[in-house]
Design an enzyme around this catalytic site. Sequence first.
Site, PDB file in Angstrom:
ATOM      1  N   ILE A  67      41.316   2.802  55.559  1.00 60.16           N
ATOM      2  CA  ILE A  67      42.614   1.556  55.046  1.00 60.16           C
ATOM      3  C   ILE A  67      42.178   0.897  54.908  1.00 60.16           C
ATOM      4  CG2 ILE A  67      44.645   1.148  55.115  1.00 60.16           C
ATOM      5  CD1 ILE A  67      45.000   4.283  56.923  1.00 60.16           C
ATOM      6  N   CYS A  68      41.498   0.161  56.072  1.00 63.98           N
ATOM      7  CA  CYS A  68      40.897  -1.848  55.498  1.00 63.98           C
ATOM      8  C   CYS A  68      39.525  -1.840  54.454  1.00 63.98           C
ATOM      9  CB  CYS A  68      40.095  -1.696  57.281  1.00 63.98           C
ATOM     10  SG  CYS A  68      41.190  -1.843  58.646  1.00 63.98           S
ATOM     11  N   ASP A  69      39.184  -0.529  53.763  1.00 59.97           N
ATOM     12  CA  ASP A  69      38.936  -0.757  53.214  1.00 59.97           C
ATOM     13  C   ASP A  69      39.188  -0.735  51.761  1.00 59.97           C
ATOM     14  OD1 ASP A  69      35.715   0.370  51.998  1.00 59.97           O
ATOM     15  OD2 ASP A  69      37.179   1.528  50.511  1.00 59.97           O
TER      16      ASP A  69
END
Length: 172
Positions: free
Chosen positions: A64-66
């Site tokens: 999700i951060c990516d």
Amino acid sequence: MTVERKGELTFKGKDLTVLGPKLKPGDDFPVVKLEAPDWSLMDLGSLKGTPLLISVVPSLDTGICDAQTKRFNHEAEKLEGKAKVLTVSSDLPWAQRRWVNDTEVKNITVLSDHAEMAFGDAAGTHVKEMRIEQRAIFVVDQAGKVAYAEYVPEIAQHPDYDAAIEALNKVI
């Protein structure tokens, strides 16, 4: 004394404690120093006068951060220099440099809060139990005031990208 906020954040259903104040529109955005991927320091105060979108993620090495960081990199390309987009994580600068090189992200500035978690403590995104950042989005106007703040209540959940971009466009 650091403010502890309980009951506002979970990770896969487990309650976590967030350190720092919960910022809201109209608040002064905190001025702290963060480390760039080359270990140089960047003072957020040096960006006053420029609208900012600050995307806060736990770690660039997660799905999700990516995706969040790549999405805002794509959005930053459309801004034509009218605003600056930052991503803040608690990853080491070496890891951030590797991630930036691997993904060829070029339109945003990636910064690390690993050393003291000063950003997390000041912006209310420091997850006490894990020593990472809570996923959050801030839009800061030219005067250094918070125009938009979203603290995502579940770490494994995406932020509201469209609302953040809409808020940024209002301050440009």
